[in-house]
Write a protein that holds these residues in place. Structure first.
Motif, PDB file in Angstrom:
ATOM      1  N   GLU A 131       0.845  -1.198   0.000  1.00 35.50           N
ATOM      2  CA  GLU A 131       0.000   0.000   0.000  1.00 35.50           C
ATOM      3  C   GLU A 131       0.876   1.243   0.000  1.00 35.50           C
ATOM      4  N   SER A 133       0.517   3.891  -1.379  1.00 30.90           N
ATOM      5  CA  SER A 133      -0.173   5.180  -1.287  1.00 30.90           C
ATOM      6  C   SER A 133      -0.051   5.760   0.118  1.00 30.90           C
ATOM      7  N   SER A 297      -4.211   8.348  -9.570  1.00 29.12           N
ATOM      8  CA  SER A 297      -4.878   8.563  -8.278  1.00 29.12           C
ATOM      9  C   SER A 297      -6.048   9.519  -8.382  1.00 29.12           C
ATOM     10  N   ASN A 298      -6.019  10.386  -9.390  1.00 30.46           N
ATOM     11  CA  ASN A 298      -7.085  11.369  -9.529  1.00 30.46           C
ATOM     12  C   ASN A 298      -8.107  10.982 -10.582  1.00 30.46           C
ATOM     13  N   ASP A 299      -8.020   9.765 -11.081  1.00 30.40           N
ATOM     14  CA  ASP A 299      -8.877   9.374 -12.188  1.00 30.40           C
ATOM     15  C   ASP A 299      -9.909   8.369 -11.684  1.00 30.40           C
ATOM     16  N   ASP A 300     -11.184   8.645 -11.933  1.00 29.80           N
ATOM     17  CA  ASP A 300     -12.207   7.764 -11.354  1.00 29.80           C
ATOM     18  C   ASP A 300     -12.196   6.374 -11.991  1.00 29.80           C
ATOM     19  N   GLN A 301     -11.474   6.188 -13.085  1.00 34.20           N
ATOM     20  CA  GLN A 301     -11.406   4.854 -13.678  1.00 34.20           C
ATOM     21  C   GLN A 301     -10.241   4.034 -13.127  1.00 34.20           C
ATOM     22  N   PHE A 303      -8.295   5.041  -9.933  1.00 32.90           N
ATOM     23  CA  PHE A 303      -7.792   5.315  -8.585  1.00 32.90           C
ATOM     24  C   PHE A 303      -7.693   4.064  -7.710  1.00 32.90           C
ATOM     25  N   VAL A 304      -8.613   3.122  -7.937  1.00 34.58           N
ATOM     26  CA  VAL A 304      -8.581   1.905  -7.119  1.00 34.58           C
ATOM     27  C   VAL A 304      -7.287   1.116  -7.294  1.00 34.58           C
ATOM     28  N   PHE A 305      -6.628   1.301  -8.428  1.00 28.73           N
ATOM     29  CA  PHE A 305      -5.458   0.478  -8.725  1.00 28.73           C
ATOM     30  C   PHE A 305      -4.149   1.164  -8.362  1.00 28.73           C
ATOM     31  N   GLU A 306      -4.247   2.280  -7.681  1.00 27.89           N
ATOM     32  CA  GLU A 306      -3.093   3.110  -7.335  1.00 27.89           C
ATOM     33  C   GLU A 306      -1.922   2.299  -6.779  1.00 27.89           C
ATOM     34  N   ASP A 307      -2.199   1.468  -5.787  1.00 30.10           N
ATOM     35  CA  ASP A 307      -1.113   0.746  -5.114  1.00 30.10           C
ATOM     36  C   ASP A 307      -0.406  -0.238  -6.049  1.00 30.10           C
ATOM     37  N   CYS A 363      -4.780  -2.724 -15.702  1.00 27.63           N
ATOM     38  CA  CYS A 363      -5.385  -3.024 -14.394  1.00 27.63           C
ATOM     39  C   CYS A 363      -6.763  -3.660 -14.552  1.00 27.63           C
ATOM     40  N   TYR A 364      -7.398  -3.446 -15.701  1.00 21.75           N
ATOM     41  CA  TYR A 364      -8.698  -4.077 -15.932  1.00 21.75           C
ATOM     42  C   TYR A 364      -8.563  -5.517 -16.426  1.00 21.75           C
ATOM     43  N   PRO A 444     -11.911   2.864 -20.374  1.00 24.68           N
ATOM     44  CA  PRO A 444     -11.091   1.652 -20.500  1.00 24.68           C
ATOM     45  C   PRO A 444     -11.624   0.601 -21.473  1.00 24.68           C
TER      46      PRO A 444
ATOM     47  N   LYS B 252      -7.059   0.554   3.154  1.00 28.64           N
ATOM     48  CA  LYS B 252      -7.063  -0.890   2.888  1.00 28.64           C
ATOM     49  C   LYS B 252      -7.948  -1.624   3.876  1.00 28.64           C
ATOM     50  N   ASN B 280     -10.518  11.795  -1.876  1.00 25.93           N
ATOM     51  CA  ASN B 280     -10.128  12.522  -3.078  1.00 25.93           C
ATOM     52  C   ASN B 280     -11.381  13.138  -3.684  1.00 25.93           C
ATOM     53  N   HIS B 283     -12.491  12.193  -7.749  1.00 26.84           N
ATOM     54  CA  HIS B 283     -13.329  11.033  -8.077  1.00 26.84           C
ATOM     55  C   HIS B 283     -14.236  10.633  -6.914  1.00 26.84           C
ATOM     56  N   LYS B 286     -15.476   6.997  -6.133  1.00 22.06           N
ATOM     57  CA  LYS B 286     -16.549   6.328  -6.877  1.00 22.06           C
ATOM     58  C   LYS B 286     -16.064   5.809  -8.224  1.00 22.06           C
ATOM     59  N   ASN B 291     -17.494  -0.141 -15.205  1.00 27.51           N
ATOM     60  CA  ASN B 291     -16.077  -0.477 -15.052  1.00 27.51           C
ATOM     61  C   ASN B 291     -15.868  -1.645 -14.094  1.00 27.51           C
ATOM     62  N   LEU B 294     -16.401  -4.571 -16.264  1.00 27.08           N
ATOM     63  CA  LEU B 294     -15.229  -4.752 -17.145  1.00 27.08           C
ATOM     64  C   LEU B 294     -14.090  -5.432 -16.388  1.00 27.08           C
ATOM     65  N   PHE B 295     -13.854  -4.949 -15.173  1.00 23.46           N
ATOM     66  CA  PHE B 295     -12.777  -5.506 -14.345  1.00 23.46           C
ATOM     67  C   PHE B 295     -13.041  -6.975 -14.014  1.00 23.46           C
TER      68      PHE B 295
END
Lengths: 510, 432
Positions: A131, A133, A297-301, A303-307, A363-364, A444, B252, B280, B283, B286, B291, B294-295
């Motif tokens: 982690e 981040s 980190s600032n992208d809503d598509q 950000f979850v994959f940052e780490d 990441c997808y 994506p 986490k 943040n 986003h 959310k 997506n 897709l994931f």
């Protein structure tokens, strides 16, 4: 005649056999074959025949074929001297500038390019590896070394850019460069499945299938995709990708085409890269952190994959194979606290603003960092490095920009004139799309379809073609505006773009 | 629908020749949220006060209850619509939702319906329990203080498990805490004012088995917020909005006991996460449901992803059926529910709760676009083709007006066609 041909094949085979011995995969193949030879399936009387048969059954045959396929791809691409000396000079100067700016950033911040991490720092980094981040760094003073805009400005100087003056015609075209690019007719011959109007994934998955036994096109593609994947022969899978991959098979198919399957050896290599990140602190690490923060980190598509992205990007910077396969030279700098020098960075790649976007869409497909890493590296070595280095390669950024210009002028002349009239260089409004291969600009699902085409046809021409197709699609809105800012606003949101229909429309004859 | 059928649909209601001036819709609203106001303005509606002649009221649940109460004596005419059912709390109150679902399952069981089939399942803790095969979509839940003894009995079966306490009437994560020891519950009950004397306490709680194996993405927990529009409960007519989203925790996921009190780990509510240091605002934590799909398709495969989304639709339909018999099915009403769903690491969806007034505040640009579309699409589904509220309309919107809504269920059509197309996209509204 026949005998000469035989000799040629014989010589190639000999050369191949020699080369294979140098590959990392050789040892495992060799021991697998040895095991086969001692098995009851192979008999002494009919040694050759029975061994070949046994290799086929064991899948060693496919493995060998794929190895040759991947080896051939890496050949003939060794950096020859750039024929256009002006370009190679510019390229050298540009890299010098980057290095200079790295050095001055370093002295401004009173840090060194490379130093050994202290014990406590190593421990903290190890503990937070999953982690990152939460790994606190003060990055407020770090800025990306350059952005796509800066790189474009450099490219424009190549073409003898002269700002518009009333007396003079604008001279911003890349067409002054003596480079060969394809025209639309030639592109149609490459993207022949698309220009023939064959059914593609990404248009309407529920379109009825033409193959008996399948209800929809999507079902047909899944059925066929499963079969080619099981066969495992890389060139066949690559062929399959031309008409689009179903999302559920993409992860597997892409790794098969790139030869990026993860085995014990790859995991060990990745762990070694990780170790080198943990031991040595490169100034570039902060730039990587900064870039992930500014983009993913600032992208809503994403950000979850940052780490996941921190891990992948940091390890990438340490990968010497990237340097040897995609680049030829890098800075070497002393490591403070250790009596040695290191290539800086070991990968030879200095990230620009948005570099992380080359990795984010994966990441997808993969949630395992090692798998993600090798796919990203595969794409980078094959394609992405051409998008941010100056070269005359037909897949290089300069040729792609030139192709964009030629296509726009030839097929959207009114737009071309409009851009001239409002004195905007048309490459300005699309350059960041092309340089980032549209990552971060398209959603994506659309991006993955576009990258299917890149991998399937093994070329990047689809990027400038899509840029022209989007402009063409939005031209009525572009005609309404006359400043760069407003054109950018018209083109800012690509979330409603359907890549495949747009491209197919552009490629099909009217 | 082609031009001709459109015309006949309009003439059916005798509105073709109504002059423009008389068509104007007067709306009234209790909250001037921009996603609402911009939609009303775009339709050139005219804003009036509650005491005026309104046609379309965007009311708070409280106003709605008052309007429908016997004392108010208010009677709506045929050209009036309101955005809540009078007793929506049958679905949106945590304790009543559980009660209704339990009753629905029992009723089905009594009828001998195959839907109420039961089977033994092995929990990941190891013990064997009997569960409904098809209707096991809410975590085991008890109402406190009423079901305290039943809870203790269940608790004793697996004393290592974690439970989550939620006040029945509150929302946005307030008053929620986790417990993993009976002693902690007892301590809480001593501290709270006499909560075990129902006659003394106003507030009741639900206690549910905590889903401690949520699906994680990037190591983080999330839940789904889906929007479900109901235009009628009898026959049941419901629609699912395609553009739902996942709400991620900023930190986490960690099940260790030390993190049990850290709500940033466990609660996905934006109103909670907003106060975390890592929130943040670009986003807002959310990610779109498209997506997520897709994931999952990319990393887990197609079959399991399809199953997951089908079970989500199943869950929504049956939660609605569970309350359809008790809902006051007033024809002036429609309602948009915010469904909160958690997916566990076996890709099984669990219904957490249903909100009757999902937030219309936009936290990000994309959020605003999505909520604007939600309201826009919702208006075109609930209003007859001519855009004037009319309760005599048969509530069968044509396929173009669905926008981003998919039909979940329309019992009127199931009965007529004798079809079994529950939750399928194939149910098409095409009335001659």
């Amino acid at each position: 005649m026949e005998s000469i041909k035989d000799d040629a094949i014989h010589n190639t085979a000999m050369k191949l056999a020699e080369e294979l011995k140098n590959l990392s995969i050789y040892k495992s193949i060799y021991s697998d074959v040895q095991k086969l030879v001692s098995s009851p399936n192979v008999n002494k009387e009919d040694f050759k025949q029975s061994l070949q048969q046994a290799m086929k059954e064991k899948g060693l045959d496919t493995k060998l074929r794929n190895t040759v396929f991947h080896w051939v791809r890496t050949q003939g691409k060794q950096s020859k001297l750039d024929p256009l000396t002006s370009l190679s000079k510019a390229s050298l100067q540009w890299e010098k500038r980057i290095h200079k700016s790295l050095n001055s950033m370093c002295s401004d911040l009173e840090t060194s390019l490379a130093k050994i991490r202290s014990q406590s720092e190593q421990e903290e980094l190890t503990e937070k590896w999953n982690e990152l981040s939460t790994y606190s760094l003060d990055l407020s003073k770090y800025r990306p070394v350059y952005a796509p805009k800066d790189f474009l400005d450099v490219l424009l100087t190549l073409s003898g850019y002269v700002p518009f003056t009333r007396e003079d015609e604008p001279k911003w075209e890349f067409s002054h460069l003596p480079l060969q690019v394809k025209n639309l007719e030639q592109l149609r011959k490459i993207y022949v499945e698309w220009s023939n109007g064959e059914p593609l994934l990404g248009v309407n998955p529920n379109m009825p299938s033409t193959v008996p036994g399948f209800a929809t096109l999507e079902a047909e593609r899944i059925g066929l995709g499963e079969r080619v994947s099981a066969l495992g022969y890389a060139p066949v899978i690559q062929e399959f990708l031309k008409k689009g991959s179903p999302q559920c098979l993409r992860a597997k198919l892409w790794s098969q085409v790139l030869g990026a399957e993860v085995k014990q050896q790859q995991i060990a290599y990745f762990n070694q890269l990780q170790k080198s990140v943990l031991e040595v602190d490169l100034m570039i690490d902060k730039l990587i952190f900064k870039d992930v923060q500014l983009t993913a980190s600032n992208d809503d598509q994403y950000f979850v994959f940052e780490d996941l992205l921190y891990q992948v990007m940091l390890c990438f910077s340490r990968d010497g194979e990237v340097l040897s396969r995609a680049r030829s030279s890098a800075l070497t700098v002393p490591v403070r606290g250790r009596n040695e020098r290191t290539a800086f960075p070991p990968s030879g790649v200095v990230p620009f603003h948005g570099f992380t976007m080359y990795a984010t869409p994966f990441c997808y497909l993969y949630d395992d960092p090692v798998q993600l890493y090798y796919i990203f590296r595969g794409f980078y070595i094959r394609y992405w490095h051409r998008l941010h280095y100056i070269s005359t390669h037909p897949q290089g950024i300069v040729s792609l920009c030139l192709l964009y210009e030629r296509l726009l002028e030839a097929h959207e002349p009114l737009l071309w004139i409009h851009f001239r009239n409002i004195n905007i260089n048309p490459i300005r409004v699309v350059f960041k799309w092309i340089m980032r291969a549209f990552s971060g600009h398209l959603p994506p699902d659309q991006l993955l379809l576009l990258w299917d085409a890149i991998l399937g046809y093994d070329c990047l021409e689809v990027l400038p073609l899509l840029a022209v197709a989007i402009l063409s699609f939005r031209k009525e809105n572009i005609f309404q505006v006359n400043t760069l800012q407003n054109v950018d606003a018209v083109l800012a949101d690509l979330s409603t773009i359907s890549v495949v229909p747009l491209l197919q429309l552009a490629l099909m004859k009217s | 629908m082609n031009q001709d059928t459109k015309k006949t649909a309009v003439t059916l209601y005798g509105r073709v020749n109504v002059p423009q001036e008389r068509c104007r819709v007067n709306f009234c609203t209790d909250m001037e949220k921009s996603v609402l106001m911009s939609n009303f303005e775009r339709r050139s509606w005219h804003q009036v006060s509650q005491d005026d002649e309104w046609n379309f009221y965007w009311a708070s649940t409280q106003t709605c209850r008052n309007l429908f109460s016997v004392e108010s004596g208010y009677r709506m005419n045929d050209n009036q619509m309101i955005n809540h059912f009078p007793n929506h709390y049958e679905l949106s109150r945590k304790d009543l939702l559980v009660k209704n679902i339990k009753r629905y399952r029992k009723d089905l069981e009594r009828e001998g319906s195959p839907l109420a089939e039961k089977a033994e399942v092995v929990l990941h803790g190891g013990q064997v329990v009997t569960r409904y095969v098809h209707l096991d979509f809410i975590p085991v839940t008890f109402v406190l203080p009423a079901d305290y003894n039943m809870f203790v009995e269940e608790y004793r079966k697996s004393p290592q498990s974690t439970w989550i306490m939620k006040p029945c009437g509150k929302s946005q994560g307030t008053g929620i805490f986790l417990i993993n020891k009976l002693s902690k519950l007892k301590k809480w009950s001593r501290e709270a004012k006499a909560p075990f004397h129902p006659q003394l306490s106003k507030e009741s709680y639900v206690i549910s088995r905590y889903i401690d194996n949520p699906l994680l993405i990037g190591g983080k927990k999330f839940d789904l917020r889906l929007y479900v529009l109901v235009t009628s409960f009898r026959p049941l007519k419901a629609y699912l909005f395609q553009l739902g989203f996942c709400r991620f925790c900023t930190v986490k996921y960690d099940t260790s006991v030390t993190e049990l009190d850290n709500m940033y780990v466990h609660l996905t509510n934006v109103s909670v996460q907003k106060h975390g240091g890592d929130y943040n605002s670009i986003h807002g934590g959310k990610m779109s449901v498209q997506n997520l799909r897709l994931f999952l398709e990319g990393t887990r495969g197609r079959a399991v992803t399809e199953t997951l989304f089908a079970s989500i639709q199943w869950l929504i339909v049956h939660s609605l059926k569970a309350v359809s018999s008790v809902m006051a099915n007033d024809r002036h009403c429609y309602e948009c529910y915010g469904y909160d769903i958690i997916i566990d690491n076996q890709l099984k969806p669990w219904l957490v709760e249903v909100n009757a007034s999902p937030s219309l505040t936009s936290t990000t640009v994309n959020d605003r676009i999505m909520k604007y579309k939600l309201i826009d699409n919702m208006l075109s589904v609930v209003l007859p083709p001519d855009g004037i509220p009319d309760v005599r309309w048969n509530k069968v919107p044509n396929s173009e007006s669905l926008g981003n809504f998919d039909l979940l269920i329309d019992e009127e059509f199931i009965d007529k066609d004798d079809g079994t197309n529950i939750g399928g996209r194939s149910v098409k509204h095409s009335k001659k």
